[in-house]
Design an enzyme around this catalytic site. Sequence first.
Site, PDB file in Angstrom:
ATOM      1  N   ASP A 135     -27.409  66.948 -45.399  1.00 26.99           N
ATOM      2  CA  ASP A 135     -27.163  67.300 -43.998  1.00 26.99           C
ATOM      3  C   ASP A 135     -28.183  66.545 -43.141  1.00 26.99           C
ATOM      4  OD1 ASP A 135     -26.452  68.799 -41.599  1.00 26.99           O
ATOM      5  OD2 ASP A 135     -25.526  70.233 -42.969  1.00 26.99           O
ATOM      6  N   HIS A 149     -23.134  65.244 -39.744  1.00 29.78           N
ATOM      7  CA  HIS A 149     -24.266  65.815 -40.497  1.00 29.78           C
ATOM      8  C   HIS A 149     -24.908  64.732 -41.368  1.00 29.78           C
ATOM      9  CE1 HIS A 149     -23.785  69.990 -39.210  1.00 29.78           C
ATOM     10  NE2 HIS A 149     -22.488  69.785 -39.253  1.00 29.78           N
ATOM     11  N   ASP A 190     -17.108  68.668 -41.151  1.00 32.03           N
ATOM     12  CA  ASP A 190     -17.266  69.562 -39.995  1.00 32.03           C
ATOM     13  C   ASP A 190     -18.134  68.929 -38.904  1.00 32.03           C
ATOM     14  OD1 ASP A 190     -19.407  69.699 -41.846  1.00 32.03           O
ATOM     15  OD2 ASP A 190     -20.187  71.462 -40.815  1.00 32.03           O
ATOM     16  N   GLU A 191     -17.906  69.375 -37.689  1.00 29.98           N
ATOM     17  CA  GLU A 191     -18.802  69.158 -36.554  1.00 29.98           C
ATOM     18  C   GLU A 191     -19.226  67.701 -36.372  1.00 29.98           C
ATOM     19  OE1 GLU A 191     -20.986  73.448 -36.217  1.00 29.98           O
ATOM     20  OE2 GLU A 191     -21.832  72.073 -37.687  1.00 29.98           O
ATOM     21  N   TYR A 243     -19.906  84.723 -42.869  1.00 30.07           N
ATOM     22  CA  TYR A 243     -21.153  83.957 -42.746  1.00 30.07           C
ATOM     23  C   TYR A 243     -22.321  84.927 -42.946  1.00 30.07           C
ATOM     24  CZ  TYR A 243     -19.552  79.300 -41.495  1.00 30.07           C
ATOM     25  OH  TYR A 243     -19.016  78.046 -41.548  1.00 30.07           O
ATOM     26  N   TRP A 264     -25.944  79.796 -44.633  1.00 29.90           N
ATOM     27  CA  TRP A 264     -26.708  78.683 -44.042  1.00 29.90           C
ATOM     28  C   TRP A 264     -28.142  79.159 -43.891  1.00 29.90           C
ATOM     29  CZ3 TRP A 264     -23.882  74.471 -44.176  1.00 29.90           C
ATOM     30  CH2 TRP A 264     -22.498  74.586 -44.121  1.00 29.90           C
ATOM     31  N   THR A 265     -29.088  78.246 -44.115  1.00 26.27           N
ATOM     32  CA  THR A 265     -30.463  78.730 -44.284  1.00 26.27           C
ATOM     33  C   THR A 265     -31.442  78.274 -43.194  1.00 26.27           C
ATOM     34  OG1 THR A 265     -30.859  76.879 -45.782  1.00 26.27           O
ATOM     35  CG2 THR A 265     -30.264  78.991 -46.789  1.00 26.27           C
ATOM     36  N   GLU A 266     -30.928  77.929 -42.010  1.00 30.92           N
ATOM     37  CA  GLU A 266     -31.860  77.594 -40.938  1.00 30.92           C
ATOM     38  C   GLU A 266     -32.916  78.689 -40.777  1.00 30.92           C
ATOM     39  OE1 GLU A 266     -28.580  77.338 -40.733  1.00 30.92           O
ATOM     40  OE2 GLU A 266     -27.958  75.690 -39.429  1.00 30.92           O
TER      41      GLU A 266
HETATM   42  C1  ACM Z   1     -19.923  74.928 -40.676  1.00 32.30           C
HETATM   43  O1  ACM Z   1     -20.352  76.087 -40.521  1.00 32.30           O
HETATM   44  N1  ACM Z   1     -20.347  73.951 -39.893  1.00 32.30           N
HETATM   45  C2  ACM Z   1     -18.977  74.619 -41.714  1.00 32.30           C
END
Ligand code: ACM
Length: 772
Positions: A199, A266, A328-329, A420, A470-472
Amino acid sequence: MNLVRLVAHLGFCAAVAPAFAMAAPPPPLIPLPAQIGYADGAFHVDTHTPVVVADHNASTRRTADYLVGLTGNERGLHLQVKEHAASPKSIVLLRDPQAAVADPEGYTLDVTPQGIRISARDDAGLFYGTMTLAQLLTPDENHGAVSVPAMHIVDRPRFVWRGLMLDSVRHMQSVAEIETVLDQMARHKLNTFHWHLADDQGWRIEIKRYPELMRIGAWRTPINAGHDGQPLRYGGFYTQDQIRQIVAYAAARYITVVPEIDMPGHAQAAVASYPYLGVTGQRPAVSEDWGVHPYLYNVDDATFAFIDRVFDEVMALFPSRYIHVGGDEAVKDQWKASPTVQAKMHALGLKNEDALQGWFISRLGSYLSAHGRRLIGWDEILEGAVPANATVMSWRGVQGAIDAVKQGHDVVLSPSPDLYLDQLQSARADENAGRMPVSDLANVYAFEPVPKVLDATQAAHVLGAQANLWTEHMPTIAHVEHAIFPRLDALSEVDWSPAGARDWRGFLARLPVQFARYRKQQIGYADSAFAADITVDRMAALTRIASSLTITNQAGSGDLHYTLDGSVPTVTSPLYRTPLTVKLPLTVRVASFSRSGMPLASSRQRVLDRASLLSVSGNDMPNCPGSDFRLRVQPMPDVTSLSPNYSINVFDSCQLYPATPMDGIARIHVDGVQLPRNYQLAHDAKLVVSRPHSTPFGELVVHQDRCDGAVLATLPLPDPARSTRRFALDGALPAAHGSHALCLIYTAPIDGDLYALDRVSLLGEEKTPSVH
Ligand code: ACM
């Protein structure tokens, strides 16, 4: 020994097939099996009970050893694995091509007073049957021998993809920590570990051919590096040996590891390593921000050669049928601005950048297909034409799944925010860091993977559901475990148990035992769903002698025992039944227990006096109307402690203080905190509210009642370059009468740090607040 004789010898043939009756509450099994029937009697398991590998198969032996390890560690019940049954009173594991359940992950489990037998056609099914048995052997907190009630279980999974995604980029976990997660997945009968490995903030997989990915891409320099306890750099990568270890560890637990290399967005860590992969020719730093970044891979042949060689190494490491390519994104600004990319797009006859992304993803899909693998990607891959055999992971709600199925794709449901796990699981002030809105245990439990609009044929394209972490905001395994457990229990039931078996109350009844298992397994599960919320009628408490005190918890489940003398509540403390009438000052402590007295949530305390009622945590102060975005963050991105954490809205630093009787209030005291503005917002950056300020570093402006109401105080902020991150502001408030709310707005420049409210206290004439 002849298998048929063995079975007959143990007396199973005649004893099983009891009538299916659901009279007794189900045993504490999670996920709930497809069918359970009960019979009379029980089988007593003690250290003399052998675990018999009846089929002499090496994988059955491994499964038996795994069971013996689990019961030994967690119950002190040290069983022995045997190849033959010396005594009829045995636990028999048998892989049997004639076993009743055809599904390779299915099994039957029979408990009679004579013994226990698990049989399955396949290794996976036998393993899952054994995981069910491991739970039957740990039905309470006791040690040693256990009596298992007679029953007949016929079980098979509802879905083939029962997934958990872990982001090892934003923060890494050690190999041992990942193995802990895999162990728990296995015990919950989850079979797909989606591993997010590349990422903007790091490249985490060793690729021998491209050493710069490890030398440069794996490392980022944290904000404030070397100060405030921050390391000089953060990062690392998993070596190929470590990856092989994890893949093998997972495989031994019937878990497939699906790697994700996120493309074409990413991409910042990859482009930082090899600028030729990017669009601008510039070398960015590996990002230390969270959010949506502009860096994309370009669409040159050299870039695809890089990706193919990376895939070669990825495919050599991961036997998974699916390879996740992200998708994604990917904001397309760089592609739009690049003459080279535009020229290629036109040469390919593609009408826009979304179509170019479709072409890009198809190119990856062809390479994977040619090597016997299948592409899976986030739902944005649908925005361009993607190969028919691509599988779509729906994360922007469930619409992506519906669209994909209608186009004939297989899908996995992992919608945000429901699945999530970095969404907070409660809005409690003592909750850990994470995203808002809350996705609580009940919400995960209620998730239905098959959208109602799909007919039966279409529904067959739903492979299953997956939770994503997700680990931010999860820098350590303690954060990760708190986020995953017990919501993973809920997910396991969504994915494994028949749709008709979903029963929230029944699930809650099975959780106390699961929590006991977690305590033995040293898993840092969250007790948020059962933790006491202690509320008083604040207005009455501030204006009258007596007030009403209410104690609840999120799940509405469990016995809430309280004390009013500051001591730790036990099951013998008074049981809360109806609101109490109390007089301040008062210290209330509440702990939650199951009906049978097992702990459900540790004690929570609330000190109730005038000062504490007038002192409100920023985590309890809602956003101002008009902007819902909210995160709960740590003081610095890589801080390893679970608390403190602070609520922020990166678009507008504005929060509401609740309506309060203002008579006698003379001052406001604010404990504020300065936080890094480490968010990339892409096109949403224009939504950040910039407010005029009259002193160099901005102010905290206090308005009466509404955010455009009268200004009661303007408190200048300290010079961020010269102040500590935590600061205090004090100001006088004009005399006021009656009840008023406050709106507190930070006007600091938006190109500088973010500001949050740790705590806001209203005071009389006294000088210092009393903070609890
Ligand atoms: C994502 O949460 N960007 C897949």
